[in-house]
Design a protein around this motif. Structure first.
Motif, PDB file in Angstrom:
ATOM      1  N   THR A   7     -31.967  25.473   3.585  1.00 56.32           N
ATOM      2  CA  THR A   7     -30.565  25.589   2.669  1.00 56.32           C
ATOM      3  C   THR A   7     -30.277  27.128   3.342  1.00 56.32           C
ATOM      4  O   THR A   7     -31.852  28.271   3.134  1.00 56.32           O
ATOM      5  N   ASP A  34     -28.682  22.237   6.981  1.00 52.87           N
ATOM      6  CA  ASP A  34     -28.128  21.562   5.148  1.00 52.87           C
ATOM      7  C   ASP A  34     -27.491  21.767   4.771  1.00 52.87           C
ATOM      8  O   ASP A  34     -26.418  21.986   4.437  1.00 52.87           O
ATOM      9  N   ARG A  35     -27.370  22.915   3.717  1.00 47.21           N
ATOM     10  CA  ARG A  35     -26.802  23.719   3.134  1.00 47.21           C
ATOM     11  C   ARG A  35     -26.340  25.020   2.629  1.00 47.21           C
ATOM     12  O   ARG A  35     -27.715  25.795   3.074  1.00 47.21           O
ATOM     13  N   HIS A  37     -25.342  28.627   0.897  1.00 56.86           N
ATOM     14  CA  HIS A  37     -24.575  29.511  -0.285  1.00 56.86           C
ATOM     15  C   HIS A  37     -23.509  30.271  -0.028  1.00 56.86           C
ATOM     16  O   HIS A  37     -23.968  31.284   0.818  1.00 56.86           O
ATOM     17  N   GLU A  62     -17.693  23.394   5.568  1.00 58.16           N
ATOM     18  CA  GLU A  62     -17.646  22.386   5.893  1.00 58.16           C
ATOM     19  C   GLU A  62     -17.361  21.112   7.059  1.00 58.16           C
ATOM     20  O   GLU A  62     -17.284  20.035   7.651  1.00 58.16           O
ATOM     21  N   LYS A  66     -21.313  20.783   6.887  1.00 52.57           N
ATOM     22  CA  LYS A  66     -22.401  21.817   5.972  1.00 52.57           C
ATOM     23  C   LYS A  66     -21.681  21.554   4.766  1.00 52.57           C
ATOM     24  O   LYS A  66     -20.769  21.968   4.527  1.00 52.57           O
ATOM     25  N   GLU A  67     -23.144  21.571   3.781  1.00 50.59           N
ATOM     26  CA  GLU A  67     -23.172  21.217   2.386  1.00 50.59           C
ATOM     27  C   GLU A  67     -22.636  23.007   1.494  1.00 50.59           C
ATOM     28  O   GLU A  67     -23.433  23.235   2.185  1.00 50.59           O
ATOM     29  N   VAL A  69     -21.804  25.489  -1.138  1.00 52.08           N
ATOM     30  CA  VAL A  69     -21.912  25.887  -2.741  1.00 52.08           C
ATOM     31  C   VAL A  69     -21.739  27.002  -2.696  1.00 52.08           C
ATOM     32  O   VAL A  69     -22.315  28.024  -2.071  1.00 52.08           O
ATOM     33  N   ARG A  93     -16.954  21.573  -5.680  1.00 46.46           N
ATOM     34  CA  ARG A  93     -18.617  21.401  -5.535  1.00 46.46           C
ATOM     35  C   ARG A  93     -18.573  21.616  -5.682  1.00 46.46           C
ATOM     36  O   ARG A  93     -19.117  22.060  -7.119  1.00 46.46           O
ATOM     37  N   LEU A  94     -20.644  22.025  -5.513  1.00 48.86           N
ATOM     38  CA  LEU A  94     -21.733  22.153  -6.057  1.00 48.86           C
ATOM     39  C   LEU A  94     -21.622  24.053  -6.452  1.00 48.86           C
ATOM     40  O   LEU A  94     -20.567  24.454  -5.513  1.00 48.86           O
TER      41      LEU A  94
END
Length: 299
Positions: A7, A34-35, A37, A62, A66-67, A69, A93-94
Motif C-alpha cells: 500500500t 497494489d493500493r 491512497h 485506476e 491500482k486500487e 482509496v 471507492r474504498l
C-alpha cells in the motif's frame, strides 16, 4: 501475486499540484504497488490546491490497475472540512477514515482505518469491523507482535503495518510552520510548502528530534521496518504501508516488493534503503517493541 500486498499511503506534505501529478503518474506507470491512497489528511486549508488534480490522478492510477482509496482528514476543524469528509464517504471507492466522526457518513460501507485512529486493542478493532472496516492500519507505535495479536483475534479484517516513512506522531490545533515564521495559522501563507518532507527540529543540544509539517508532528528519522514475509504471515498481517517522500519512491516500492516476494532478504533491503537519499536516518524500534528512535536491527 505475493501473499503480502503493498500500500502507498497518502502524501502528508503540502506538495504543489504539478508535483502531485508527476509523482502519481510515475507511481501508476512504474511502481509495483497494489493500493494507493490519495487525498489531504493533515490540513484542510491545502485542499483547494490539490482537489482539482485528484480526478485525473485517480483515473490514471485506476487505468494502471491500482486500487485507489480516498483518504479523509484526520482532524477536521471547520464545517467545510466536515462536509468534505461527508462527500468523500458517499463515494463507491474504498475510503480511509482517519477521524471517528466520519463513521456515520460512511453508513456501513466498507472502509479502511488509518494510523490516526486509536486502534490499540481487539475491542476497538471489532467495533470498527462491525461498522464496515475491511483493512485496519493501527497507530505506528504498535509493534508487529501487538498488531499480530489484534489480527489473530479479528480475522474478519485484514491488518496493515506502517513500514516506511517518517512516522506520523501527532496533530495539533496549532500550525507549527506558521508559528516558526512569525505568522498566525489563519494567515500561514502556506509556508509548509517550502519543506516537502517536513521541517526537521533539533533539541537545544543539536540532537535530531522531530519533524514538523504544518499542524503535524512526525519523527525526524525514517521508519524502515523490513520484516521477513513469514513473520508477517504468521501474525496474520497481509499488507504493508509505504509513506510518500521526495526520495525515489519507485525504488523504495521495488525494494519492498522484492522483500515480500522473497527476492531479497531483510538485511539486503535495509542496505538498499540506506543508500537512498532519505530525509532521515533509518529506525524500526516501534515495530520491534522498542523505543521508536532505535536504529534498524541491522544494516
Amino acid at each position: 501475486m505475493s501473499a503480502i500486498a503493498l500500500t502507498l499511503g497518502p502524501v502528508f506534505f503540502h506538495w504543489p499540484p504539478d508535483r502531485l501529478s508527476d509523482f502519481y503518474r510515475r507511481i501508476a506507470d512504474e511502481a509495483p504497488i497494489d493500493r494507493v491512497h490519495i487525498g489531504e489528511v493533515v490540513c484542510g486549508k491545502r485542499m483547494p490546491f490539490s482537489d482539482p488534480v485528484w480526478p485525473e490522478i485517480i483515473e490514471r492510477l485506476e487505468r494502471a490497475g491500482k486500487e485507489v482509496v480516498l483518504s479523509t482528514l484526520a482532524a477536521p476543524a471547520t464545517v467545510r472540512e466536515r462536509r468534505s469528509i461527508e462527500d468523500l464517504c458517499t463515494d463507491e471507492r474504498l475510503v480511509e477514515i482517519n477521524d471517528v466522526t466520519a463513521l456515520p457518513s460512511r453508513s456501513g460501507k466498507p472502509f479502511v482505518t488509518g494510523p490516526f485512529l486509536n486502534v490499540y486493542n481487539e475491542a476497538s478493532a471489532r467495533f470498527l469491523i462491525q461498522r464496515g472496516a475491511k483493512t485496519i492500519c493501527p497507530p505506528v507505535e504498535l509493534s508487529l507482535a501487538a498488531v499480530g495479536a489484534m489480527a489473530g483475534a479479528c480475522p474478519a479484517a485484514e491488518f496493515e503495518i506502517f513500514v516506511f516513512g517518517r512516522l506520523p506522531l501527532a496533530l495539533s490545533g496549532r500550525c507549527y510552520h506558521a508559528r516558526i515564521h512569525g505568522l498566525h495559522k489563519d494567515s500561514c501563507q502556506f509556508t509548509c510548502e517550502k519543506d516537502p518532507d517536513g521541517l526537521a527540529v533539533d533539541t537545544l543540544d543539536d540532537q535530531q528530534f522531530l519533524t514538523i509539517n504544518g499542524v503535524q508532528t512526525l519523527s525526524n528519522q525514517v521508519q524502515a521496518f523490513c520484516p521477513a514475509p513469514a513473520d508477517l504471515i504468521s501474525r496474520s498481517v497481509r499488507r504493508i504501508r509505504l509513506s510518500p517522500h521526495t526520495c525515489d519512491m519507485i525504488e523504495v516500492s521495488r525494494t519492498y516488493r522484492a522483500l515480500v516476494d522473497e527476492a531479497e532478504d531483510p538485511q539486503a533491503v535495509r542496505f538498499i534503503l540506506s543508500c537512498l537519499d532519505l530525509p532521515g536516518t533509518l529506525v524500526d524500534g516501534y515495530a520491534r517493541a522498542r523505543p521508536g528512535w532505535q536504529a534498524t536491527a541491522s544494516i
